[in-house]
Design a protein around this motif. Structure first.
Motif, PDB file in Angstrom:
ATOM      1  N   VAL A  28       0.838  -1.205   0.000  1.00 21.73           N
ATOM      2  CA  VAL A  28       0.000   0.000   0.000  1.00 21.73           C
ATOM      3  C   VAL A  28       0.867   1.248   0.000  1.00 21.73           C
ATOM      4  O   VAL A  28       0.670   2.181  -0.799  1.00 21.73           O
ATOM      5  N   LEU A  29       1.857   1.281   0.885  1.00 23.17           N
ATOM      6  CA  LEU A  29       2.703   2.474   0.976  1.00 23.17           C
ATOM      7  C   LEU A  29       3.519   2.677  -0.289  1.00 23.17           C
ATOM      8  O   LEU A  29       3.699   3.814  -0.750  1.00 23.17           O
ATOM      9  N   ALA A  30       4.021   1.575  -0.855  1.00 19.57           N
ATOM     10  CA  ALA A  30       4.824   1.687  -2.078  1.00 19.57           C
ATOM     11  C   ALA A  30       3.970   2.200  -3.229  1.00 19.57           C
ATOM     12  O   ALA A  30       4.390   3.082  -3.991  1.00 19.57           O
ATOM     13  N   TRP A  31       2.779   1.626  -3.394  1.00 21.74           N
ATOM     14  CA  TRP A  31       1.904   2.071  -4.480  1.00 21.74           C
ATOM     15  C   TRP A  31       1.520   3.537  -4.295  1.00 21.74           C
ATOM     16  O   TRP A  31       1.510   4.318  -5.255  1.00 21.74           O
ATOM     17  N   ASN A  32       1.246   3.916  -3.069  1.00 22.74           N
ATOM     18  CA  ASN A  32       0.842   5.295  -2.790  1.00 22.74           C
ATOM     19  C   ASN A  32       1.989   6.270  -3.049  1.00 22.74           C
ATOM     20  O   ASN A  32       1.760   7.413  -3.476  1.00 22.74           O
ATOM     21  N   ASP A  33       3.229   5.836  -2.819  1.00 25.09           N
ATOM     22  CA  ASP A  33       4.368   6.717  -3.081  1.00 25.09           C
ATOM     23  C   ASP A  33       4.514   7.018  -4.565  1.00 25.09           C
ATOM     24  O   ASP A  33       4.809   8.152  -4.958  1.00 25.09           O
ATOM     25  N   VAL A  34       4.344   5.998  -5.388  1.00 22.64           N
ATOM     26  CA  VAL A  34       4.562   6.165  -6.830  1.00 22.64           C
ATOM     27  C   VAL A  34       3.337   6.759  -7.506  1.00 22.64           C
ATOM     28  O   VAL A  34       3.454   7.603  -8.403  1.00 22.64           O
ATOM     29  N   PHE A  35       2.143   6.330  -7.070  1.00 23.82           N
ATOM     30  CA  PHE A  35       0.896   6.811  -7.691  1.00 23.82           C
ATOM     31  C   PHE A  35       0.103   7.570  -6.623  1.00 23.82           C
ATOM     32  O   PHE A  35      -0.839   7.034  -6.019  1.00 23.82           O
ATOM     33  N   SER A  36       0.505   8.792  -6.396  1.00 23.06           N
ATOM     34  CA  SER A  36      -0.110   9.595  -5.342  1.00 23.06           C
ATOM     35  C   SER A  36      -1.586   9.819  -5.623  1.00 23.06           C
ATOM     36  O   SER A  36      -2.020   9.907  -6.783  1.00 23.06           O
ATOM     37  N   TYR A  37      -2.346   9.904  -4.557  1.00 23.31           N
ATOM     38  CA  TYR A  37      -3.785  10.215  -4.602  1.00 23.31           C
ATOM     39  C   TYR A  37      -4.605   9.113  -5.272  1.00 23.31           C
ATOM     40  O   TYR A  37      -5.776   9.333  -5.600  1.00 23.31           O
ATOM     41  N   SER A  38      -4.031   7.939  -5.476  1.00 22.26           N
ATOM     42  CA  SER A  38      -4.827   6.866  -6.082  1.00 22.26           C
ATOM     43  C   SER A  38      -5.569   6.056  -5.029  1.00 22.26           C
ATOM     44  O   SER A  38      -6.501   5.308  -5.362  1.00 22.26           O
ATOM     45  N   LEU A  39      -5.188   6.178  -3.762  1.00 18.76           N
ATOM     46  CA  LEU A  39      -5.838   5.436  -2.681  1.00 18.76           C
ATOM     47  C   LEU A  39      -6.791   6.345  -1.913  1.00 18.76           C
ATOM     48  O   LEU A  39      -6.621   7.578  -1.881  1.00 18.76           O
ATOM     49  N   GLU A  40      -7.771   5.728  -1.289  1.00 17.79           N
ATOM     50  CA  GLU A  40      -8.714   6.478  -0.473  1.00 17.79           C
ATOM     51  C   GLU A  40      -7.992   7.073   0.746  1.00 17.79           C
ATOM     52  O   GLU A  40      -7.045   6.474   1.263  1.00 17.79           O
ATOM     53  N   PRO A  41      -8.431   8.247   1.194  1.00 22.03           N
ATOM     54  CA  PRO A  41      -7.793   8.856   2.369  1.00 22.03           C
ATOM     55  C   PRO A  41      -7.830   7.912   3.573  1.00 22.03           C
ATOM     56  O   PRO A  41      -8.830   7.242   3.829  1.00 22.03           O
ATOM     57  N   GLY A  42      -6.751   7.858   4.275  1.00 18.70           N
ATOM     58  CA  GLY A  42      -6.690   7.033   5.475  1.00 18.70           C
ATOM     59  C   GLY A  42      -6.103   5.650   5.245  1.00 18.70           C
ATOM     60  O   GLY A  42      -5.664   4.995   6.192  1.00 18.70           O
ATOM     61  N   VAL A  43      -6.076   5.167   3.980  1.00 17.96           N
ATOM     62  CA  VAL A  43      -5.568   3.821   3.721  1.00 17.96           C
ATOM     63  C   VAL A  43      -4.076   3.759   3.995  1.00 17.96           C
ATOM     64  O   VAL A  43      -3.572   2.832   4.644  1.00 17.96           O
ATOM     65  N   ALA A  44      -3.342   4.780   3.521  1.00 17.31           N
ATOM     66  CA  ALA A  44      -1.894   4.788   3.745  1.00 17.31           C
ATOM     67  C   ALA A  44      -1.575   4.901   5.231  1.00 17.31           C
ATOM     68  O   ALA A  44      -0.640   4.246   5.726  1.00 17.31           O
ATOM     69  N   GLU A  45      -2.353   5.720   5.955  1.00 19.91           N
ATOM     70  CA  GLU A  45      -2.121   5.850   7.393  1.00 19.91           C
ATOM     71  C   GLU A  45      -2.363   4.534   8.108  1.00 19.91           C
ATOM     72  O   GLU A  45      -1.601   4.134   9.018  1.00 19.91           O
ATOM     73  N   GLU A  46      -3.398   3.825   7.715  1.00 17.13           N
ATOM     74  CA  GLU A  46      -3.653   2.508   8.315  1.00 17.13           C
ATOM     75  C   GLU A  46      -2.521   1.543   8.007  1.00 17.13           C
ATOM     76  O   GLU A  46      -2.082   0.773   8.874  1.00 17.13           O
ATOM     77  N   ALA A  47      -2.028   1.589   6.747  1.00 26.79           N
ATOM     78  CA  ALA A  47      -0.920   0.711   6.378  1.00 26.79           C
ATOM     79  C   ALA A  47       0.320   1.027   7.207  1.00 26.79           C
ATOM     80  O   ALA A  47       1.039   0.121   7.653  1.00 26.79           O
ATOM     81  N   GLU A  48       0.567   2.302   7.435  1.00 25.42           N
ATOM     82  CA  GLU A  48       1.734   2.691   8.220  1.00 25.42           C
ATOM     83  C   GLU A  48       1.624   2.164   9.642  1.00 25.42           C
ATOM     84  O   GLU A  48       2.592   1.631  10.210  1.00 25.42           O
ATOM     85  N   ALA A  49       0.422   2.252  10.206  1.00 26.38           N
ATOM     86  CA  ALA A  49       0.228   1.770  11.571  1.00 26.38           C
ATOM     87  C   ALA A  49       0.414   0.256  11.653  1.00 26.38           C
ATOM     88  O   ALA A  49       1.060  -0.260  12.576  1.00 26.38           O
ATOM     89  N   LEU A  50      -0.143  -0.470  10.683  1.00 28.21           N
ATOM     90  CA  LEU A  50       0.010  -1.926  10.678  1.00 28.21           C
ATOM     91  C   LEU A  50       1.468  -2.330  10.467  1.00 28.21           C
ATOM     92  O   LEU A  50       1.937  -3.328  11.028  1.00 28.21           O
ATOM     93  N   LEU A  51       2.191  -1.554   9.658  1.00 27.14           N
ATOM     94  CA  LEU A  51       3.592  -1.884   9.398  1.00 27.14           C
ATOM     95  C   LEU A  51       4.422  -1.723  10.671  1.00 27.14           C
ATOM     96  O   LEU A  51       5.304  -2.533  10.961  1.00 27.14           O
ATOM     97  N   ILE A  52       4.138  -0.687  11.447  1.00 26.63           N
ATOM     98  CA  ILE A  52       4.870  -0.465  12.694  1.00 26.63           C
ATOM     99  C   ILE A  52       4.614  -1.608  13.667  1.00 26.63           C
ATOM    100  O   ILE A  52       5.522  -2.060  14.383  1.00 26.63           O
ATOM    101  N   GLU A  53       3.388  -2.106  13.661  1.00 26.24           N
ATOM    102  CA  GLU A  53       3.032  -3.170  14.602  1.00 26.24           C
ATOM    103  C   GLU A  53       3.484  -4.549  14.142  1.00 26.24           C
ATOM    104  O   GLU A  53       3.471  -5.504  14.916  1.00 26.24           O
TER     105      GLU A  53
END
Length: 912
Positions: A309-334
């Motif tokens: 999710v984070l990789a796709w969002n970095d290359v293709f900005s604004y293609s994901l719904e708001p909050g998806v990247a933040e959720e991915a970041e939280a899950l990655l930390i955990e």
């Protein structure tokens, strides 16, 4: 029991027999009822006859049953007709049965269904497949809940291997009944691959219904459909679009196992990243794919999904719904999962394989570097310095190995407990270097050398030394080895430290976005003279201006190597000896740098290739024009040489002919001196003929031929000069064209054997001056006939000899001899004439190989131009076929980077 059920089961007769007739046979009971009914006025025997027909049918007396049912004409008449058809069916009279079945008119659902099912069985038995389809579909349309009708239809479709109808039936029944067995049937069909003739969207409502009915069964059904559709790329994409919309409704419970679905998400994501899909094909569904993957991963492993999710969002900005990247970041930390560097290495190998298949190989050097990065047991120290620094001498001194100057190429020194082994690492792979001559040749090629030696220094320090020339022309080479460097030791010349070349190299090192421990070695300290400490202090101060953490090690070539080697080892231990765990973490960063650099290089390689193709086409078109022009010029030159050499030969030959035409008559005229009044006139003509031929031969052999051969030798020399002049010119043109091509492609070698053949032929012809004797005075000419006759008649008388002498003398001195001369000319020059005729072909053979070589070169150049134009056209026509996969490789690389950060730096935030 309802009456319809009695009629359907042919037990309507039980309404007459009942409990009272339990001990009597139904025939007896119905017979009694028949008699009793006849007593009524008016009476109605229809129902009794209908019942009797049933009893006869059960007793297999089908004719009697038909007889009874034929008389039924009340409301049960349709059932009676159906029973008559059943009886015909049992009798094997299928045609009659069909006629009766199809003639039945009724509004009753049960009777209609029973007739339809009987007709269906009859059509199957009669192999009337189309009629069977029609009647079973009609039955399903009337009452799909009728007992067994859907199961019968399913069995029929499966028997016909009509999977489309079978699937449509299963989908309808599953949606209608929500019965789990139909979902199971569809899962079985999917596992067997029968569903791919339907677009995935066809099953949208079915899958929603399955999820609402049983989430466990839903997961199995989704997995089966997924595995079936993933085989075909286009269907796989459609499937992902469909499943994305379905998973909008799905709620993930932590206690549920979604492992199969997670594996499918991982497989699909990787497949789409690596299978050559274009970005515009992926963008409609990939955001949904990674979003739903993340959603499902809540119940299992989240490392892969969150990083994707984070990789796709970095290359293709604004293609994901708001909050998806933040959720991915939280899950990655955990996440508590570990990523493997080996996966990144495999990823790099895939990139390299892709580059090979697209004819833009990144080269074996990249593969070699990646393998070095995965060797955690050794430190890789790059040793660099300007030409004047004495870098290579320093390296060889501490290694105790001398290989000569290596200023032209990079040399990698590794420990090897066997005898010295040298290998060349080039673009295509590895080649063993077997001799000093080969080694010196490698030093001047665009390659580097791996030098394996039994060095105690390398073994003790677990080190690999990479001796890189860092001059102005080699800065790219230094930068190319940066990804594999655990440290860099920059060698300075103590007499002129930080000169212009050093400063330029160090600026380049500062620009490289890749941290490497850089230290300095101050070489040639023995040449500093007074105040060496001041020099060291000055260099240390300037070194820290460039790299604040850098240290400086003084080194002198005059001091004992063994003592200084100890100092070098201590210096390296202090600054480059780190734990394997630290090396592994650092190498991971370097490996990512290498992959990213490789992807960056792929962009430039493609652009450079387009430029190179254009330049190659322009160059080859120019060369082709020159080749064609030279081909025409060579033809003209060949024609000129043919004319020149032939004309020269012809002129010399004609001059000799002219002389012969003058000399032969003179020789023959002078033969009059051979006679006198005392000659034997009876045989004088024979003697004179012999003498004349002798004089002709002597002239030809002893006088003319030597002079003619001298003339021909002059002709040979002149011809040799002309042809050699052509050959030298062709050599010059070969060199010119090879210079244009940049390789030895053109060799315009003529056939020198032609000149040898001419020398041999001239020598041979010079020994063949002997010609057949001429019939000069023995021909049947009137004057000769009279002379010969007079000689025979009058020659015996002395007084007649004076007369004969005068006659012969006058004849010999005044005869024309033109025909004799031409005969001599013809005979003498026969071989020379033939030789002259072959000259043109011989000269053409002299030039044949250059013409052939030119034709091949022209054809090859035309082929290269065509191939380059086709490739250039392909590149220009569809650039996304090349650049889109590189972009997707970048997405995958980012995913690996996020995974590594999660594994090795779990407390770090994940934003770029």
């Amino acid at each position: 029991m309802t009456e319809e059920k009695l009629l359907m089961e042919k037990t309507f007769h039980e309404t007459f027999t009942g409990d009272t007739g339990r001990n009597l046979h139904p025939i007896e009971v119905l017979g009694a009822a028949f008699v009793e009914e006849q007593k009524n006025e008016p009476y109605d025997l229809t129902d009794i006859r209908f019942a009797q027909g049933e009893v006869y049918f059960h007793c297999k007396d089908y004719e009697a049953a038909i007889f009874k049912w034929e008389s039924v004409q009340n409301e049960r008449e349709p059932w009676a007709k159906k029973n008559i058809a059943d009886a015909y069916y049992e009798l094997g009279m299928l045609s009659s049965a069909e006629d009766v079945y199809t003639a039945i008119q009724t509004d009753g659902v049960v009777l209609t269904m029973e007739v339809s099912l009987q007709l269906f069985s009859l059509y199957i038995e009669r192999e009337k497949t189309q009629e069977a389809y029609r009647v079973i579909e009609k039955a399903l349309g009337i009452d799909p809940d009728y007992p067994n009708v859907s199961s019968i239809a399913r069995a029929f479709y499966e028997g016909q291997q009509d999977w489309n109808n079978a699937i449509e039936l299963a989908v309808r029944e599953a949606l209608r009944t929500k019965d789990g067995k139909w979902f199971s049937v569809l899962e079985e069909y999917a596992v067997k691959g029968y569903i791919t003739s339907f677009a995935p969207a066809y099953f949208h409502d079915l899958l929603i219904a399955s999820y609402e009915s049983d989430s466990r069964q839903f997961r199995g059904l989704v997995a089966a459909f997924w595995n079936s559709y993933k085989v075909e790329p286009a269907l796989h994409i459609e499937w992902m679009q469909t499943i994305n919309t379905i998973f909008e409704y799905v709620q993930i419970e932590n206690h549920e196992s979604w492992d199969d679905i997670l594996s499918l998400y991982k497989e699909s994501f990787n497949g789409f990243m690596e299978s050559g899909h274009l970005i515009h094909d992926l963008q409609p569904f990939m955001p949904g794919l990674v979003t739903n993957w993340l959603k499902v991963s809540r119940a299992g492993s989240s490392l892969l999904a969150a990083s994707a999710v984070l990789a796709w969002n970095d290359v293709f900005s604004y293609s994901l719904e708001p909050g998806v990247a933040e959720e991915a970041e939280a899950l990655l930390i955990e996440s508590a999962e570990d990523a493997r560097f080996e996966d990144v290495l495999l990823f790099l190998n895939r990139i390299m394989a892709w580059s090979e298949s697209n004819r833009v190989p990144v080269g074996y050097k990249t593969k070699w570097m990646s393998e070095q990065l995965m060797d955690y047991s050794r430190n890789h120290i790059v040793v660099a310095g300007s030409v004047s620094s004495g870098k290579s001498s320093f390296v060889q001194s501490v290694l105790g190995e001398s290989i000569g100057e290596s200023e032209g190429s990079t040399v990698v020194y590794t420990y090897h407990d066997q005898p010295v082994e040298v290998s060349e690492i080039h673009g295509e792979g590895v080649r063993r270097v077997e001799s000093i001559a080969d080694f010196e040749e490698v030093m001047h090629r665009e390659a580097f050398v791996e030098y394996k030696i039994p060095s105690d220094f390398l073994k003790k320090n677990s080190a690999v030394l990479i001796d890189v020339q860092a001059g102005q022309r080699h800065q790219d080479d230094l930068a190319s080895f940066y990804p594999v460097a655990d440290g860099l030791l920059y060698v300075l010349n103590a007499e002129a430290p930080f000169n212009a070349e050093d400063r330029q190299v160090l600026r380049r090192l500062q620009e490289i976005d890749q941290p490497v421990k850089i230290n300095f070695l101050l070489n040639k300290m023995d040449k500093v003279g007074v105040h060496p400490d001041d020099v060291i202090e000055s260099v240390e101060r300037k070194a820290k201006e460039w790299f604040p953490e850098a240290e400086v090690l003084p080194y002198s070539s005059l001091e004992a190597v063994s003592i200084q080697r100890t100092g070098v080892e201590a210096f390296m231990t202090r600054h480059y000896d780190v734990s394997p765990a630290y090396i592994k973490a650092e190498r991971g960063t370097k490996l990512f740098y290498l992959v990213r650099k490789t992807l960056k290089d792929l962009y430039s390689i493609r652009k450079n290739k387009e430029i190179a193709l254009k330049e190659s086409i322009a160059k080859n078109e120019d060369i082709l024009s020159r080749l064609n022009g030279f081909h025409n010029h060579l033809g003209d030159m060949q024609g000129e040489k043919i004319a020149l050499i032939k004309d020269s030969f012809h002129e010399r030959k004609e001059a000799v002919k002219k002389e012969i035409r003058t000399e032969i008559p003179n020789i023959l005229h002078k033969c009059s001196e051979l006679i006198n009044e005392e000659s034997d006139y009876k045989n004088i003509h024979t003697e004179l003929n012999e003498a004349m031929n002798t004089r002709i031969q002597e002239y030809l052999q002893n006088d003319l031929m030597p002079r003619y051969l001298d003339s021909l030798q002059e002709w040979l020399a002149a011809s040799k000069h002309e042809l050699q002049e052509s050959q030298e010119y062709l050599y010059e043109m070969s060199s010119t064209f090879n210079g244009l091509f940049g390789e030895e492609r053109v060799v315009l070698q003529c056939d020198d054997q032609v000149l040898d053949d001419w020398r041999r032929d001239v020598s041979r012809m010079g020994t063949r001056a002997q010609i057949d004797k001429e019939n000069i005075l023995l021909r049947f000419k009137p004057a000769q006939f009279l002379l010969k006759s007079a000689g025979k008649l009058l020659g015996v008388l002395p007084q007649n000899k004076t007369l004969l002498y005068n006659q012969y003398k006058r004849y010999l001195e005044n005869e024309d001899y033109g025909d004799i001369t031409e005969s001599v000319v013809t005979k003498f020059f026969l071989q020379f004439d033939l030789f002259e005729k072959s000259l043109e072909q011989d000269i053409r053979s002299f030039y044949a190989q250059p013409f052939h070589q030119l034709s091949l070169t022209i054809k090859g150049t035309e082929g290269e131009i065509m191939e380059d134009k086709e490739l250039l056209s392909e590149i220009k026509a569809d650039p996304e076929r090349y650049f889109d996969p590189i972009t997707l490789f970048e997405v995958k690389l980012l995913q690996y980077e996020y995974m590594m950060k999660a594994s090795y730096q779990p407390s770090q935030k994940y934003s770029r």
